[in-house]
Design a protein around this motif. Structure first.
Motif, PDB file in Angstrom:
ATOM      1  N   ASP A  93       1.258   1.662 -30.902  1.00  0.00           N
ATOM      2  CA  ASP A  93       0.686   2.377 -29.641  1.00  0.00           C
ATOM      3  C   ASP A  93      -0.254   3.776 -30.191  1.00  0.00           C
ATOM      4  O   ASP A  93      -0.146   4.509 -29.484  1.00  0.00           O
ATOM      5  N   MET A  94      -0.854   3.545 -31.218  1.00  0.00           N
ATOM      6  CA  MET A  94      -1.339   4.828 -32.053  1.00  0.00           C
ATOM      7  C   MET A  94      -2.844   4.401 -32.027  1.00  0.00           C
ATOM      8  O   MET A  94      -3.230   3.685 -32.689  1.00  0.00           O
ATOM      9  N   ILE A  95      -3.851   5.252 -31.499  1.00  0.00           N
ATOM     10  CA  ILE A  95      -5.108   5.353 -31.864  1.00  0.00           C
ATOM     11  C   ILE A  95      -5.396   6.703 -32.604  1.00  0.00           C
ATOM     12  O   ILE A  95      -4.773   7.839 -31.836  1.00  0.00           O
ATOM     13  N   TYR A  97      -6.118  10.564 -33.163  1.00  0.00           N
ATOM     14  CA  TYR A  97      -6.406  11.546 -32.325  1.00  0.00           C
ATOM     15  C   TYR A  97      -7.777  12.240 -33.323  1.00  0.00           C
ATOM     16  O   TYR A  97      -7.628  12.018 -34.544  1.00  0.00           O
ATOM     17  N   GLN A 100      -6.229  14.261 -36.201  1.00  0.00           N
ATOM     18  CA  GLN A 100      -5.950  13.025 -37.129  1.00  0.00           C
ATOM     19  C   GLN A 100      -7.105  12.611 -38.178  1.00  0.00           C
ATOM     20  O   GLN A 100      -7.083  12.339 -39.547  1.00  0.00           O
ATOM     21  N   ALA A 116       1.816  19.506 -38.996  1.00  0.00           N
ATOM     22  CA  ALA A 116       3.062  19.783 -38.639  1.00  0.00           C
ATOM     23  C   ALA A 116       4.002  18.402 -38.359  1.00  0.00           C
ATOM     24  O   ALA A 116       3.365  17.379 -38.290  1.00  0.00           O
ATOM     25  N   THR A 117       5.303  18.521 -38.314  1.00  0.00           N
ATOM     26  CA  THR A 117       6.037  17.391 -38.028  1.00  0.00           C
ATOM     27  C   THR A 117       5.850  16.450 -36.857  1.00  0.00           C
ATOM     28  O   THR A 117       5.547  17.171 -35.973  1.00  0.00           O
ATOM     29  N   GLY A 118       5.635  15.328 -36.993  1.00  0.00           N
ATOM     30  CA  GLY A 118       5.331  14.614 -35.859  1.00  0.00           C
ATOM     31  C   GLY A 118       3.834  14.389 -35.489  1.00  0.00           C
ATOM     32  O   GLY A 118       3.514  13.718 -34.354  1.00  0.00           O
ATOM     33  N   GLU A 119       3.155  15.060 -36.128  1.00  0.00           N
ATOM     34  CA  GLU A 119       1.550  14.943 -35.882  1.00  0.00           C
ATOM     35  C   GLU A 119       0.960  13.446 -36.462  1.00  0.00           C
ATOM     36  O   GLU A 119      -0.157  13.346 -36.090  1.00  0.00           O
ATOM     37  N   GLY A 120       1.864  12.588 -36.885  1.00  0.00           N
ATOM     38  CA  GLY A 120       1.451  11.261 -37.433  1.00  0.00           C
ATOM     39  C   GLY A 120       0.605  11.332 -38.710  1.00  0.00           C
ATOM     40  O   GLY A 120      -0.404  10.582 -38.655  1.00  0.00           O
ATOM     41  N   LYS A 121       1.204  12.001 -39.825  1.00  0.00           N
ATOM     42  CA  LYS A 121       0.667  11.797 -40.982  1.00  0.00           C
ATOM     43  C   LYS A 121       0.560  10.470 -41.626  1.00  0.00           C
ATOM     44  O   LYS A 121      -0.530  10.062 -42.091  1.00  0.00           O
ATOM     45  N   THR A 122       1.630   9.725 -41.135  1.00  0.00           N
ATOM     46  CA  THR A 122       1.656   8.263 -41.780  1.00  0.00           C
ATOM     47  C   THR A 122       0.078   7.682 -41.292  1.00  0.00           C
ATOM     48  O   THR A 122      -0.598   6.817 -42.131  1.00  0.00           O
ATOM     49  N   TRP A 155       4.548  -1.141 -41.863  1.00  0.00           N
ATOM     50  CA  TRP A 155       4.058  -0.235 -40.421  1.00  0.00           C
ATOM     51  C   TRP A 155       2.342  -0.247 -40.677  1.00  0.00           C
ATOM     52  O   TRP A 155       1.665  -0.760 -39.934  1.00  0.00           O
ATOM     53  N   ASP A 625      11.103  10.811 -37.905  1.00  0.00           N
ATOM     54  CA  ASP A 625      10.768  11.337 -36.638  1.00  0.00           C
ATOM     55  C   ASP A 625      11.875  11.546 -35.650  1.00  0.00           C
ATOM     56  O   ASP A 625      12.780  10.622 -35.446  1.00  0.00           O
ATOM     57  N   LYS A 627      12.572  11.759 -31.875  1.00  0.00           N
ATOM     58  CA  LYS A 627      11.853  11.633 -30.801  1.00  0.00           C
ATOM     59  C   LYS A 627      12.976  12.019 -29.822  1.00  0.00           C
ATOM     60  O   LYS A 627      14.102  11.804 -29.804  1.00  0.00           O
ATOM     61  N   ARG A 661       8.001  18.524 -31.574  1.00  0.00           N
ATOM     62  CA  ARG A 661       6.686  17.752 -32.141  1.00  0.00           C
ATOM     63  C   ARG A 661       6.001  17.276 -30.701  1.00  0.00           C
ATOM     64  O   ARG A 661       6.373  17.042 -29.586  1.00  0.00           O
TER      65      ARG A 661
HETATM   66  P1  ADP Z   1       4.647  12.641 -39.401  1.00  0.00           P
HETATM   67  O1  ADP Z   1       4.921  12.058 -40.753  1.00  0.00           O
HETATM   68  O2  ADP Z   1       3.336  13.805 -39.266  1.00  0.00           O
HETATM   69  O3  ADP Z   1       5.924  13.962 -39.276  1.00  0.00           O
HETATM   70  P2  ADP Z   1       4.930  10.301 -38.450  1.00  0.00           P
HETATM   71  O4  ADP Z   1       3.783   9.676 -38.918  1.00  0.00           O
HETATM   72  O5  ADP Z   1       6.387   9.837 -38.621  1.00  0.00           O
HETATM   73  O6  ADP Z   1       4.658  11.910 -38.283  1.00  0.00           O
HETATM   74  O7  ADP Z   1       4.510  10.061 -36.524  1.00  0.00           O
HETATM   75  C1  ADP Z   1       5.189  10.520 -35.860  1.00  0.00           C
HETATM   76  C2  ADP Z   1       5.318   9.770 -34.495  1.00  0.00           C
HETATM   77  O8  ADP Z   1       4.021   9.983 -33.619  1.00  0.00           O
HETATM   78  C3  ADP Z   1       5.550   8.200 -34.701  1.00  0.00           C
HETATM   79  O9  ADP Z   1       6.364   7.871 -33.679  1.00  0.00           O
HETATM   80  C4  ADP Z   1       4.111   7.831 -34.461  1.00  0.00           C
HETATM   81  O10 ADP Z   1       4.322   6.545 -33.612  1.00  0.00           O
HETATM   82  C5  ADP Z   1       3.707   8.814 -33.452  1.00  0.00           C
HETATM   83  N1  ADP Z   1       2.169   8.632 -33.651  1.00  0.00           N
HETATM   84  C6  ADP Z   1       1.372   9.210 -34.618  1.00  0.00           C
HETATM   85  N2  ADP Z   1       0.089   9.182 -34.258  1.00  0.00           N
HETATM   86  C7  ADP Z   1      -0.007   8.964 -33.136  1.00  0.00           C
HETATM   87  C8  ADP Z   1      -1.066   8.444 -32.333  1.00  0.00           C
HETATM   88  N3  ADP Z   1      -2.544   8.834 -32.676  1.00  0.00           N
HETATM   89  N4  ADP Z   1      -0.980   8.259 -31.013  1.00  0.00           N
HETATM   90  C9  ADP Z   1       0.225   8.012 -30.438  1.00  0.00           C
HETATM   91  N5  ADP Z   1       1.432   8.199 -31.103  1.00  0.00           N
HETATM   92  C10 ADP Z   1       1.095   8.494 -32.568  1.00  0.00           C
END
Ligand code: ADP
Ligand code: MG
Length: 981
Positions: A93-95, A97, A100, A116-122, A155, A625, A627, A661
């Motif tokens: 569900d990610m596109i 941002y 990013q 920050a944590t939860g910003e989706g670094k993966t 993933w 993460d 949630k 987050r």
């Molecule tokens: P971080 O490593 O920065 O703490 P994660 O990579 O673990 O964060 O991602 C945290 C959550 O955010 C995950 O559940 C991921 O699915 C969600 N996420 C990341 N990027 C997006 C995005 N562009 N749109 C929607 N959800 C996203």
């Protein structure tokens, strides 16, 4: 002052950089919306097109907008589909941002992206990974543990596979063939230590090219980069195995004595503390006793501080402002020059002294007597310099007799040295290393707990005998001494890459170190949604008890509302204490500490559901993460409770960052007490005692404008101290780094060259040249007789002295080398060509490996011995460098000599070679620590399997020094005028 100017400047340049990214972000988005009308095949064709354009000379920077847009568009197309990650179905569900995209640019440019944590670094990392993989070289991503490596490779692998990139993941237990395959992929995920160990195995241990697994050190992105490059960088990576020779372990022998000492000292300090307390209380009643006597209780207290700093009565007394300020004054005075003698006399009333900050413990005279009443000098290093010079003046003895006595003294010095060493390690083990704080005991083993992550580190061992000392203390089997096969620091491993990048939520406070050591700049990326977390002021109490009670109250209150709470602790002990307190209140909760780290990820993932209470050591579950569950937003989101400030500000920030987050609500609050180690050891005492003086009731928090600042200063002090430890470690490893490069270079030549004899002959030539040089240096017209003899005893060339007469060195060298080569050519014609190549490799590797390992051991010993020399006002590091250079010269010399003597002597028929090959195979298995070891940097060889290793070199009695160098006994005289005369 300066730092705030710097901060402003850094802030401005970060803004400027962010601004420069904006047009590219716009371009990417524009391209991406265009791509939306492409067919699936058209989009997928991009990968091959980009690769071709790169081949044709376009740079990755040129390709960046299109490549990023392609990845983003692929992510869009996957939305709504499902894939499996570690056996679980997850929806995509990610596109990406915009922030990013910016993070991706920072990573491509070799920066640290602070997000920050939860910003989706993966997801961020997919952009630069894809772009850089277009070069055809191996792109790597480092995670903090194997679980995350697998999770992220599967993933994100879903996205990469869509775009036609292959993804691999390396694991500790994998056989080499499989690892090679993983490294063969476009992208490879794994942990830092596994990457580092593979490098060491490839270059320091592999016996043929097929055993090597890595193909490239091109571009690596390190996730949670501060954890890897800062926290983990304090311990080097070491591959080791059982030492060939076992020395007697002094720890068990010494243990009972030390135990006696410790319990005597504890009792003594108790008595002192109680006496001081009584004295102080009676003082209050009579008030104004004369000055001389009033000093006494403070002298007693100072002794307690030096001898048993965690004494309960002492700590209680220190909570009283009046006592504290008097005591601080007294202590400062005593440390002054005027009171040196008095301080010394005071210390001598103890058996040993403890320095908590430096983590050192020293035996006193009194302690020595207590340990060996019959012979207190048993644990004193003999004064060699004086003894030797007296001996030299003694005319009644012959030179031989003198030498014999000197040798005896040297040996005695070593024995006594070892005993003293064991004693101080045991003292540290007993008085500074606490069970369930610094380590846990699991399955009869002492396992270190990482102070930063709170994770157990199975297989890792403290160096220098400390681990054995703790094992003796805990009555578990003392593990065999081990020998280092290969070692590198984390820093030097990652500095090998062409390009390095990292991402984390917390890099800013360590920006200087990242810059100075790794040339990494930190880019601070704004959050996607504004962060609405509320960070409350710290609440500070006098004692731990009050602090925990207050924290529990807050937790209870939140829990009643259904708000989830994450409680951070710094030790296993603290997390268990809190758990007991919660149980008493009937609050259900999960405990996540070093002992249960397997379920870590799952528990952390559930920490955000309604009413959950989770206790975790500070950084447990990084990368997972949290949630928020249903209805939690209305209840204020996640509450983070810190129960102690960590040594480093970064780790506090990490804990706070677990909540709020992606624009969620959340709150963080720290509870602190003056009994916390950080406050006890590093906080400025001045303001502290003032604050205490104004304090009042039990259970009421302290308040003072200076308090928060003094916590920060304390943390900065520790951060700096730790930075200098890491820097030191690196400076020492830099010396080894250069040597390692040379040795690994020769090894790799041997493994990869079609004709290893070339390398062999280069070394033979060097050896000949060196021998000739020293020969000719010995005088004009001396001729080459010694040289000729040496040549004839090593090579079947039958050189006659007359042949060489009258020739200059160059000519002699050419002549002899030609003859040797010719002889070898003849030998070759009689042999199986292919078998010979194997044999040549074997001779080379075999000449190198054993010697190199001995050398590593010697270098470790050297390091220990130079640190003792710092007493003699010498800089240990430069001493180390000088001697390391000599050692290395000797090492190369020995390798060459050995090579020369083996070249013509080894059997070369097929049978022999087959034997050699099977031998090789066997050794490789026995020596590969990673193959059989548990997940941990240091693995021993398989238990119980005897490995025939070359004999360890007899340790040099004295390090080799030049005659004009300063003598190693520390006298400060030249060697030739001192021990060497
Ligand atoms: P971080 O490593 O920065 O703490 P994660 O990579 O673990 O964060 O991602 C945290 C959550 O955010 C995950 O559940 C991921 O699915 C969600 N996420 C990341 N990027 C997006 C995005 N562009 N749109 C929607 N959800 C996203
Ligand atoms: Mg992450």
């Amino acid at each position: 002052m300066l730092s705030s100017i710097f901060k402003k400047f850094a802030g401005r340049s970060n803004k400027k950089w962010l601004k420069s990214c904006q047009p590219i972000v716009d371009r990417i988005n524009e391209l991406e919306s265009g791509y939306q009308s492409l067919t699936e095949d058209e989009l997928k064709a991009h990968t091959a097109q980009f690769k071709a354009r790169f081949e044709a000379g376009e740079s990755l920077d040129d390709l960046l907008p299109e490549a990023f847009a392609t990845v983003k568009n692929a992510a869009r197309r996957l939305v709504g589909s499902r894939t499996s990650v570690i056996g679980q179905e997850v929806g995509w569900d990610m596109i990406h941002y915009d922030v990013q995209l910016i993070g991706g640019m920072a990573l491509h440019q070799g920066r640290i992206a602070e997000m920050a944590t939860g910003e989706g670094k993966t997801l961020v990392s997919t952009l630069p990974i894809y772009l850089n993989a277009l070069s055809g070289r191996n792109v790597q991503l480092v995670t903090v543990n194997e679980y995350l490596a697998q999770r992220d490779s599967e993933w994100m692998g879903y996205l990469f596979a869509y775009l036609g990139l292959s993804v691999g993941c390396i694991k500790n237990q994998m056989p080499p063939e499989q690892k090679r395959e993983m490294y063969g992929c476009d992208v490879t995920y794994g942990t830092a230590s596994e990457f580092g160990f593979d490098y060491l195995r490839d270059n320091g241990m592999a016996h043929n090219a097929e055993e090597q697994v890595q193909r490239d050190h091109y571009y690596v992105i390190i996730d949670e980069v501060d954890s890897i490059l800062i926290d983990e960088a304090r311990t080097p990576l070491i591959i080791s195995g059982p030492a060939p020779i076992q020395r007697e372990q002094p720890y068990t022998k010494m243990k009972s004595g030390i135990q006696r000492l410790v319990s005597k000292q504890v009792a003594f300090c108790n008595k002192l503390a109680n006496a001081a307390k009584a004295e102080l209380e009676s003082d209050e009643e009579t008030s104004n006793s004369d000055g001389a006597e009033a000093a006494d209780p403070f002298a007693d207290l100072l002794l307690v501080k030096l001898g048993a700093p965690k004494n309960k009565t002492f700590m209680r007394l220190m909570e009283r402002g009046d006592v504290r300020s008097e005591f601080d004054k007294f202590e400062t005075e005593m440390h002054g020059d005027l009171n040196k003698d008095r301080m010394y006399a005071l210390k001598e009333r103890l058996y040993y002294t403890i320095d908590e900050k430096q983590r050192q413990a020293d035996l006193t005279e009194n302690g020595r007597v207590e340990l060996r009443p019959d012979d207190p000098d048993a644990f004193m290093l003999p004064d060699l310099a004086t003894k030797f010079s007296a001996l030299d003046k003694d005319t009644s003895l012959s030179q031989e007799e003198k030498d014999a006595i000197k040798l005896k003294e040297q040996e005695k010095l070593e024995v006594v040295g070892e005993d003293i060493h064991a004693i101080s390690q045991l003292l540290r083990a007993y008085s500074l290393y606490e069970k369930d704080v610094e380590y846990v005991v699991q399955d009869g083993k002492v396992v270190i707990v990482d102070e930063n992550t709170g994770r157990v580190m199975p297989g890792r061992r403290w160096g220098d005998g400390l681990h054995q000392a703790v094992e003796a203390k805990e009555n578990v089997t003392i593990e065999r001494e081990s020998r280092t096969y290969a070692t590198i620091t984390v820093q030097n491993y990652f500095r090998m890459y062409d390009k390095l990048a990292g991402m984390t939520g917390t890099a800013e406070t360590e920006a200087t170190e990242f810059h100075d050591i790794y040339k990494l700049n930190v880019a601070i990326i704004p959050t996607n949604e504004p962060c609405i977390r509320v960070d409350e002021n710290d609440v500070i109490f006098k004692s731990r008890r009050e602090k925990y009670n207050a924290a529990i109250e807050d937790i209870e209150e939140a829990h009643k509302k259904g708000q989830p709470v994450l409680v951070g602790t710094v030790s296993v002990e603290a997390s268990e204490l809190l758990s007991r307190m919660l149980r008493r209140k009937n609050i259900p909760h999960n405990v996540l500490n070093a002992k249960y780290h397997q379920q870590e990820a799952e528990i952390v993932a559930r920490a955000g559901i309604r009413g959950a209470v989770t206790i975790a050591t500070n950084m447990a579950g990084r990368g997972t993460d949290i949630k928020l569950g249903d209805g939690v937003k209305d209840r204020g989101g996640l509450l983070v409770v810190g129960t102690e400030r960590h040594e480093s500000r970064r780790i506090d920030r990490q804990l706070r960052g677990r909540c709020s987050r992606q624009g969620d609500p959340g709150r963080s609050k720290f509870f602190i007490s003056l009994e916390d180690d950080l406050m006890r050891l590093f906080a400025n005492s001045g303001p502290m005692s003032k604050i205490l003086q104004n304090s009042m009731e039990e259970g009421e928090p302290l308040e003072h404008p200076l308090l928060n600042r003094s916590i920060e200063t304390a943390q900065k002090k520790v951060e700096q101290q730790n930075y200098s430890i890491r820097k030191r470690l690196l400076q020492y490893d830099d010396v080894l780094y250069k040597q390692r490069e040379i040795i690994y270079g020769i090894r790799n030549e041997a493994l990869h060259s079609e004709d290893p004899s070339q390398t062999i002959f280069e070394l033979v030539e060097e050896e000949l040249a060196e021998r000739l040089e020293s020969e000719s240096g010995s005088g004009e017209g001396g001729g080459y007789s010694g040289f000729a003899t040496w040549v004839n005893s090593h090579f079947p060339v039958g050189i006659r002295e007359e042949e060489l007469d009258g020739l200059d060195i160059e000519a002699v060298l050419d002549l002899v080398l030609d003859k040797v080569k010719e002889a070898y050519r003849i030998k070759k014609t009689a042999e199986n060509e292919e078998a010979l190549i194997h044999l040549e490799r074997f001779i080379l590797l075999n000449s190198i490996d054993g010697r190199w390992q001995e050398h590593l051991t010697e270098m470790e010993e050297l390091r220990r011995s130079v640190s003792l020399r710092s007493y003699g006002q010498k800089d240990p590091l430069s001493e180390y460098k000088n001697e390391a250079y000599t050692y290395f010269q000797e090492l190369i010399g020995m390798i060459r000599t050995q090579l020369c003597s083996r070249l013509f002597r080894t059997a070369t028929n097929m049978v022999a070679v087959e034997n050699v090959k099977t031998m090789l195979a066997r050794q490789a298995v026995a020596r590969g620590p990673g193959d059989s070891a548990p997940a941990g940097p240091i693995g021993g060889g398989p238990e119980g399997k005897e490995v025939s290793l070359p004999k360890v070199a007899v340790k040099r009695a004295t390090p080799k020094v030049g005659r004009n160098d300063p003598c190693s006994c520390g006298s400060g005289k030249k060697y030739k005028r001192c021990c060497g005369s």
